[in-house]
Design a protein around this motif. Structure first.
Motif, PDB file in Angstrom:
ATOM      1  N   SER A  13       0.835  -1.203   0.000  1.00  0.00           N
ATOM      2  CA  SER A  13       0.000   0.000   0.000  1.00  0.00           C
ATOM      3  C   SER A  13       0.868   1.250   0.000  1.00  0.00           C
ATOM      4  O   SER A  13       0.438   2.324  -0.428  1.00  0.00           O
ATOM      5  CB  SER A  13      -0.931   0.011   1.222  1.00  0.00           C
ATOM      6  N   ASN A  61      -1.514  -3.759  -3.741  1.00  0.00           N
ATOM      7  CA  ASN A  61      -1.175  -2.813  -4.803  1.00  0.00           C
ATOM      8  C   ASN A  61      -0.036  -3.427  -5.597  1.00  0.00           C
ATOM      9  O   ASN A  61       1.068  -2.890  -5.665  1.00  0.00           O
ATOM     10  CB  ASN A  61      -0.772  -1.454  -4.225  1.00  0.00           C
ATOM     11  N   SER A 104       0.742   1.047  -8.214  1.00  0.00           N
ATOM     12  CA  SER A 104       0.048   2.173  -8.832  1.00  0.00           C
ATOM     13  C   SER A 104      -0.030   3.363  -7.884  1.00  0.00           C
ATOM     14  O   SER A 104      -0.370   3.213  -6.712  1.00  0.00           O
ATOM     15  CB  SER A 104      -1.374   1.752  -9.231  1.00  0.00           C
ATOM     16  N   SER A 148      -2.282   5.616  -8.251  1.00  0.00           N
ATOM     17  CA  SER A 148      -3.715   5.862  -8.046  1.00  0.00           C
ATOM     18  C   SER A 148      -4.194   5.213  -6.758  1.00  0.00           C
ATOM     19  O   SER A 148      -5.168   5.643  -6.144  1.00  0.00           O
ATOM     20  CB  SER A 148      -4.530   5.324  -9.233  1.00  0.00           C
ATOM     21  N   ASN A 149      -3.515   4.144  -6.348  1.00  0.00           N
ATOM     22  CA  ASN A 149      -3.902   3.444  -5.134  1.00  0.00           C
ATOM     23  C   ASN A 149      -3.179   3.954  -3.896  1.00  0.00           C
ATOM     24  O   ASN A 149      -3.442   3.475  -2.796  1.00  0.00           O
ATOM     25  CB  ASN A 149      -3.599   1.946  -5.290  1.00  0.00           C
ATOM     26  N   THR A 150      -2.262   4.876  -4.056  1.00  0.00           N
ATOM     27  CA  THR A 150      -1.489   5.326  -2.890  1.00  0.00           C
ATOM     28  C   THR A 150      -1.398   6.845  -2.831  1.00  0.00           C
ATOM     29  O   THR A 150      -2.245   7.500  -2.225  1.00  0.00           O
ATOM     30  CB  THR A 150      -0.072   4.719  -2.954  1.00  0.00           C
ATOM     31  N   GLN A 176      -4.483   9.170  -3.893  1.00  0.00           N
ATOM     32  CA  GLN A 176      -5.539   9.184  -2.880  1.00  0.00           C
ATOM     33  C   GLN A 176      -5.154  10.077  -1.710  1.00  0.00           C
ATOM     34  O   GLN A 176      -5.971  10.836  -1.185  1.00  0.00           O
ATOM     35  CB  GLN A 176      -5.803   7.766  -2.376  1.00  0.00           C
ATOM     36  N   ARG A 226     -10.897   5.515 -10.536  1.00  0.00           N
ATOM     37  CA  ARG A 226     -11.317   4.164 -10.925  1.00  0.00           C
ATOM     38  C   ARG A 226     -11.491   4.054 -12.439  1.00  0.00           C
ATOM     39  O   ARG A 226     -11.098   3.065 -13.063  1.00  0.00           O
ATOM     40  CB  ARG A 226     -12.639   3.810 -10.226  1.00  0.00           C
ATOM     41  N   LEU A 238      -7.372   2.559 -10.131  1.00  0.00           N
ATOM     42  CA  LEU A 238      -7.718   2.358  -8.729  1.00  0.00           C
ATOM     43  C   LEU A 238      -8.425   1.025  -8.535  1.00  0.00           C
ATOM     44  O   LEU A 238      -9.326   0.671  -9.296  1.00  0.00           O
ATOM     45  CB  LEU A 238      -8.626   3.501  -8.250  1.00  0.00           C
ATOM     46  N   SER A 249     -11.006  -2.431  -3.042  1.00  0.00           N
ATOM     47  CA  SER A 249     -11.132  -3.824  -2.609  1.00  0.00           C
ATOM     48  C   SER A 249     -12.251  -4.029  -1.593  1.00  0.00           C
ATOM     49  O   SER A 249     -12.815  -5.123  -1.510  1.00  0.00           O
ATOM     50  CB  SER A 249      -9.805  -4.291  -1.999  1.00  0.00           C
ATOM     51  N   GLN A 298      -7.799  -0.465   0.060  1.00  0.00           N
ATOM     52  CA  GLN A 298      -6.682  -1.234  -0.488  1.00  0.00           C
ATOM     53  C   GLN A 298      -6.657  -2.678  -0.008  1.00  0.00           C
ATOM     54  O   GLN A 298      -6.362  -3.594  -0.791  1.00  0.00           O
ATOM     55  CB  GLN A 298      -5.370  -0.526  -0.137  1.00  0.00           C
TER      56      GLN A 298
END
Length: 544
Positions: free
Chosen positions: A125, A164, A168, A170-172, A175, A238, A243, A246, A329
């Motif tokens: 993450s 992750n 990415s 976008s995931n960390t 955000q 997304r 993204l 989960s 995540q």
């Protein structure tokens, strides 16, 4: 105006306190960045990063290997589990940066020269938090393999990135910036609310007639906008980015609503004492950037000292980042992070309690101030103690000054939460002819009492419904009856003329007698109300 005059004018405004105190803010920022953060962020590598070991071999060698892992300067074994466990659940609440899996038969395979795989799951993450662990694990396995006599087989490391896997942004990080800037502008919109209400003369009314819920109601529109903006940003990540959401959306929505309301209350609380919205806005730096810096977005939690990680929970963004990692995540449900939810609810409750205490404290201060204003000009007996007004006596004879005294008594009763008693004195020798008194043997006709009660009941309609009001009729000399009745009350409010119309210097004779003999605080109303003329005639309304 000229350059020099413009410069002088702006310097004067800068130090006037009417806008953002930038001369203080800039120095505060420099101090925080240069001193405070240099201490908090002193390390740039994982120090005792928490790892959990699933040891299904549970052999002498596997226990030795766990000890070697724990001895590493980069890792600290937080727990050893000897049963099969889903490794993903061990990462919830940031409990571990990595989960090491020692399979059954590890010792046998290692010493027999067979392949002895060691599994490791990384929490990706934050892509920067596991680099040192990977280096340490490879070194540890290489040392163990070098100590073997054989050349084949040995320990091998099979790793997997969770939550992750593609690393990415976008995931960390994206955000993290979304929630940081969204929270920052939300605070700019709400932190000046109380100063604005104070400047527009609305705050006093809210404090006197309202509750902390009134302020919460003003926060909700801003909170709703922020929650919508957060989900709008996540939707873009997304669709436009990559993204991966989960967890359950409804779980994160509930957290967002709680966070938005809590942040609004905290914002109002911190901005309360500012003299204007501009000064209030400068206080954003006190509680928003800290969560962004220490909440695990800009720097892995394993790079921070344990006390720093604990202390970072005073910042609201730290909580939001925790829930982002767990729900978005890692896919945790609310029940799986119930302990973290419980701690967050305590945090929200503390903010709500502090705001309520601030509201009630300011309300009591305002009431006390108004009470002091209402008692200005009061005549206090020399031996009287501090005034506490709960019962007010208002003698009346139907005159304009007596009516003005009632209006003043109403203001005092509203400020003190006091009760009012309207008193009318029936003077026999003036209201009943002498021959009637003799023939009646001192008996007061019921019509006379009824007329007095009828007048007082009509006068009582002037008093607001929220003030408890009683009426009282006494027979005798007004001055003596007022003094006798005053024993049951905390304050007397009356006109300084009337009750027969006889003057005694600047006071009426009744007012002078009451002042000299009452023994209780007395306020004398002077002049006529606006709807009475100078000859004591009521100009209109139900008392004409």
């Amino acid at each position: 105006m000229g350059f020099i005059n413009s410069l002088k004018d702006e310097i004067k405004f800068l130090f006037s306190g009417k806008g953002m105190p930038y001369e203080k803010v800039c120095l505060t920022v420099a101090m925080i960045i240069s001193v405070f953060l240099s201490v908090l962020l002193a390390g740039n590598f994982a120090k005792d990063a928490p790892v959990i070991v699933i040891d299904l071999d549970n052999s002498k060698y596997s226990r030795e290997l766990v000890g070697q892992i724990n001895s590493s300067e980069y890792m600290k074994v937080k727990a050893v589990i000897n049963v099969a466990t889903n490794p993903e659940e061990l990462f919830y609440r940031d409990e571990a940066d990595a989960v090491i899996y020692l399979p059954q038969g590890l010792e046998k395979n290692f010493y027999n020269g067979d392949a002895a795989p060691v599994g490791i799951f990384y929490d990706n993450s934050n892509t920067a938090q596991t680099a040192d662990i990977k280096v340490a694990m490879n070194e540890l396995l290489a040392i163990n393999n070098a100590m073997r006599s054989g050349t084949s087989g040995g320990l091998t490391l099979n790793d997997r990135n969770l939550f992750n896997p593609a690393g990415s942004t976008s995931n960390t990080q994206t955000q993290g910036f979304l929630f940081f800037f969204g929270s920052m502008f939300f605070v700019f919109a709400t932190i000046g609310m109380v100063p604005r209400l104070r400047l527009t003369k609305q705050l006093d009314k809210i404090l006197l007639d309202g509750t902390p819920w009134d302020l919460l109601g003003r926060i909700l529109p801003y909170s709703a906008c922020m929650v919508v903006s957060f989900f709008f940003g996540l939707a873009i990540l997304r669709v436009w980015g990559d993204l991966v959401f989960s967890g359950r959306v409804v779980d994160f929505l509930l957290i967002q609503i709680l966070y938005a309301v809590m942040l609004g209350m905290l914002s109002v609380l911190i901005g309360w004492t500012a003299s204007n919205p501009g000064i209030a806005s400068s206080r954003m730096i006190l509680f928003i950037p800290g969560g962004f810096i220490l909440g695990g977005v800009t720097s892995p939690l394993s790079h921070l000292s344990p006390w720093v990680v604990t202390a970072s929970h005073i910042f609201p963004l730290t909580w939001l980042y925790h829930f982002t990692r767990d729900i978005i995540q890692r896919g945790a449900t609310l029940s799986q992070i119930s302990s973290e939810i419980g701690a967050f609810m305590i945090y929200v409750a503390l903010v709500a309690i502090l705001l309520s205490l601030r509201f009630n404290t300011k309300r009591n201060d305002l009431i006390k101030s108004r009470q002091e204003e209402t008692l200005q000009g009061i005549h206090l007996p020399d031996d009287s103690a501090e005034v506490l007004v709960k019962n007010i006596l208002v003698p009346t004879d139907g005159s304009g000054q007596a009516f003005k005294a009632l209006l003043q008594a109403i203001d005092i009763a509203e400020a003190w939460g006091a009760r009012i008693t309207l008193l009318m004195c029936v003077k026999i020798e003036e209201d009943i002819a002498a021959f009637e008194q003799v023939s009646l043997g001192g008996y007061i006709p019921s019509e006379l009492n009824a007329a007095a009660y009828e007048f007082l009941n009509e006068l009582r309609q002037v008093v607001p419904n929220e003030i408890e009001t009683k009426i009282r009729v006494e027979v005798g000399e007004p001055a003596e009856e007022i003094v006798n009745a005053a024993k049951d009350y905390d304050l007397i409010v009356m006109g300084n003329r009337g009750f027969g119309g006889m003057d005694a210097e600047s006071f009426g004779s009744v007012a002078k007698f009451v002042q000299e003999n009452c023994g209780k605080p007395v306020i004398f109303a002077k002049g006529m109300p606006g709807d009475w003329d100078d000859e004591n005639n009521f100009l209109g309304g139900k008392f004409k």
